[in-house]
Write a protein that holds these residues in place. Structure first.
Motif, PDB file in Angstrom:
ATOM      1  N   LEU A 176       0.822  -1.207   0.000  1.00  0.00           N
ATOM      2  CA  LEU A 176       0.000   0.000   0.000  1.00  0.00           C
ATOM      3  C   LEU A 176       0.861   1.264   0.000  1.00  0.00           C
ATOM      4  O   LEU A 176       0.582   2.218  -0.739  1.00  0.00           O
ATOM      5  CB  LEU A 176      -0.947   0.005   1.209  1.00  0.00           C
ATOM      6  CG  LEU A 176      -1.941   1.152   1.274  1.00  0.00           C
ATOM      7  CD1 LEU A 176      -2.824   1.181   0.031  1.00  0.00           C
ATOM      8  CD2 LEU A 176      -2.802   1.028   2.514  1.00  0.00           C
ATOM      9  N   ASP A 177       1.928   1.268   0.797  1.00  0.00           N
ATOM     10  CA  ASP A 177       2.834   2.420   0.820  1.00  0.00           C
ATOM     11  C   ASP A 177       3.498   2.612  -0.547  1.00  0.00           C
ATOM     12  O   ASP A 177       3.645   3.745  -1.018  1.00  0.00           O
ATOM     13  CB  ASP A 177       3.908   2.260   1.901  1.00  0.00           C
ATOM     14  CG  ASP A 177       3.342   2.400   3.305  1.00  0.00           C
ATOM     15  OD1 ASP A 177       2.223   2.954   3.447  1.00  0.00           O
ATOM     16  OD2 ASP A 177       4.012   1.940   4.254  1.00  0.00           O
ATOM     17  N   ALA A 183       2.613   1.859 -14.357  1.00  0.00           N
ATOM     18  CA  ALA A 183       2.568   1.893 -12.892  1.00  0.00           C
ATOM     19  C   ALA A 183       2.920   0.532 -12.299  1.00  0.00           C
ATOM     20  O   ALA A 183       3.611   0.460 -11.278  1.00  0.00           O
ATOM     21  CB  ALA A 183       1.190   2.345 -12.424  1.00  0.00           C
ATOM     22  N   ILE A 184       2.470  -0.536 -12.931  1.00  0.00           N
ATOM     23  CA  ILE A 184       2.791  -1.890 -12.445  1.00  0.00           C
ATOM     24  C   ILE A 184       4.292  -2.137 -12.533  1.00  0.00           C
ATOM     25  O   ILE A 184       4.894  -2.708 -11.613  1.00  0.00           O
ATOM     26  CB  ILE A 184       1.997  -2.958 -13.240  1.00  0.00           C
ATOM     27  CG1 ILE A 184       0.504  -2.854 -12.951  1.00  0.00           C
ATOM     28  CG2 ILE A 184       2.509  -4.360 -12.959  1.00  0.00           C
ATOM     29  CD1 ILE A 184       0.126  -3.146 -11.511  1.00  0.00           C
ATOM     30  N   GLY A 209       2.049   8.164  -6.677  1.00  0.00           N
ATOM     31  CA  GLY A 209       1.400   9.442  -6.933  1.00  0.00           C
ATOM     32  C   GLY A 209       0.139   9.277  -7.759  1.00  0.00           C
ATOM     33  O   GLY A 209      -0.226   8.176  -8.168  1.00  0.00           O
ATOM     34  N   GLU A 210      -0.509  10.398  -7.993  1.00  0.00           N
ATOM     35  CA  GLU A 210      -1.757  10.399  -8.758  1.00  0.00           C
ATOM     36  C   GLU A 210      -1.461  10.587 -10.231  1.00  0.00           C
ATOM     37  O   GLU A 210      -0.501  11.269 -10.570  1.00  0.00           O
ATOM     38  CB  GLU A 210      -2.677  11.511  -8.249  1.00  0.00           C
ATOM     39  CG  GLU A 210      -3.242  11.266  -6.873  1.00  0.00           C
ATOM     40  CD  GLU A 210      -4.117  10.031  -6.782  1.00  0.00           C
ATOM     41  OE1 GLU A 210      -4.742   9.649  -7.781  1.00  0.00           O
ATOM     42  OE2 GLU A 210      -4.154   9.444  -5.706  1.00  0.00           O
ATOM     43  N   PRO A 211      -2.207  10.050 -11.103  1.00  0.00           N
ATOM     44  CA  PRO A 211      -3.377   9.198 -10.940  1.00  0.00           C
ATOM     45  C   PRO A 211      -3.041   7.715 -10.839  1.00  0.00           C
ATOM     46  O   PRO A 211      -3.923   6.883 -10.727  1.00  0.00           O
ATOM     47  CB  PRO A 211      -4.191   9.483 -12.210  1.00  0.00           C
ATOM     48  CG  PRO A 211      -3.155   9.696 -13.257  1.00  0.00           C
ATOM     49  CD  PRO A 211      -2.032  10.411 -12.537  1.00  0.00           C
ATOM     50  N   ILE A 220      -4.412   1.966  -9.930  1.00  0.00           N
ATOM     51  CA  ILE A 220      -4.087   0.630  -9.400  1.00  0.00           C
ATOM     52  C   ILE A 220      -5.106   0.193  -8.360  1.00  0.00           C
ATOM     53  O   ILE A 220      -5.582  -0.951  -8.376  1.00  0.00           O
ATOM     54  CB  ILE A 220      -2.656   0.603  -8.821  1.00  0.00           C
ATOM     55  CG1 ILE A 220      -1.651   0.630  -9.974  1.00  0.00           C
ATOM     56  CG2 ILE A 220      -2.442  -0.635  -7.949  1.00  0.00           C
ATOM     57  CD1 ILE A 220      -0.209   0.656  -9.549  1.00  0.00           C
ATOM     58  N   MET A 221      -5.467   1.101  -7.446  1.00  0.00           N
ATOM     59  CA  MET A 221      -6.445   0.745  -6.405  1.00  0.00           C
ATOM     60  C   MET A 221      -7.799   0.384  -7.016  1.00  0.00           C
ATOM     61  O   MET A 221      -8.423  -0.611  -6.622  1.00  0.00           O
ATOM     62  CB  MET A 221      -6.606   1.890  -5.403  1.00  0.00           C
ATOM     63  CG  MET A 221      -5.382   2.130  -4.540  1.00  0.00           C
ATOM     64  SD  MET A 221      -4.939   0.730  -3.519  1.00  0.00           S
ATOM     65  CE  MET A 221      -6.257   0.780  -2.323  1.00  0.00           C
TER      66      MET A 221
END
Length: 188
Positions: free
Chosen positions: A128-129, A173-174, A135-137, A142-143
């Motif tokens: 989670l950290d 992002a992954i 950062g966004e988005p 991912i969430m």
């Protein structure tokens, strides 16, 4: 059938009114519940939740109460609440929070699995950290994809991007997330 005619029918012939409500709003209720439970419940659980929602609707809607609001809104609220309750019950063992209603039993892990539970919690916090650090988005994408089970087009609506852009951001992002987690676990 208008809401006023339906209220009158509920007063005069509740069985017929219930049949009409069921026939007219079944697909609506099913859609609300299915969309909330599709990633965590079986079709049997979803059908049971739909039945429970109609049971609540029939038992709790009182045409004599003076409520002049939209019946469809009442039905939607009942369906949403039922689906949330079902989701919480299905995921009770996976939650970090405990209900204080007293209606649900609380299960406590045995002491034999404390070390495994602590390791899982530590891993979950590290992941989670790492997701938040993107950062966004990216963290939101991912969430919504992996926690809420949303499709790229659904995510695109919430982050105001095109679905193709969401898929591209998710892929990047992954890769970043893998790298971050590899660094974290190599440092241990």
């Amino acid at each position: 059938m208008t809401d006023e005619k339906l209220r009158t029918l509920l007063k005069n012939n509740p069985d017929k009114a219930h049949r009409i409500i069921f026939d007219e709003y079944y697909n609506y209720v099913f859609t609300i519940i299915f969309n909330r439970l599709r990633s965590s419940a079986s079709m049997e659980d979803i059908d049971e939740c739909v039945s429970d929602a109609f049971s609540d609707i029939f038992m709790k809607y009182d045409p004599n109460s003076g409520y002049s609001g939209d019946i469809k809104g009442f039905i939607a609220a009942v369906a949403r609440r039922r689906s949330i309750d079902k989701f919480r019950r299905l995921n009770a063992g996976h939650a970090d929070t405990v209900s204080l209603d007293g209606d649900e039993m609380i299960q406590i892990s045995s002491s034999e699995r404390v070390d495994e539970d602590a390791e899982k919690a530590e891993t979950a916090h590290a992941v989670l950290d790492a997701v938040k650090s993107l950062g966004e988005p990216d963290s939101t994408i991912i969430m919504e994809k992996y926690y809420y089970g949303k499709s790229s087009s659904e995510i695109a609506d919430s982050v105001e991007m095109k679905a193709d852009a969401v898929r591209q951001r998710l892929s990047r992002a992954i890769k970043k997330l893998r790298s971050l987690l590899a660094d974290i676990y190599e440092g241990r």
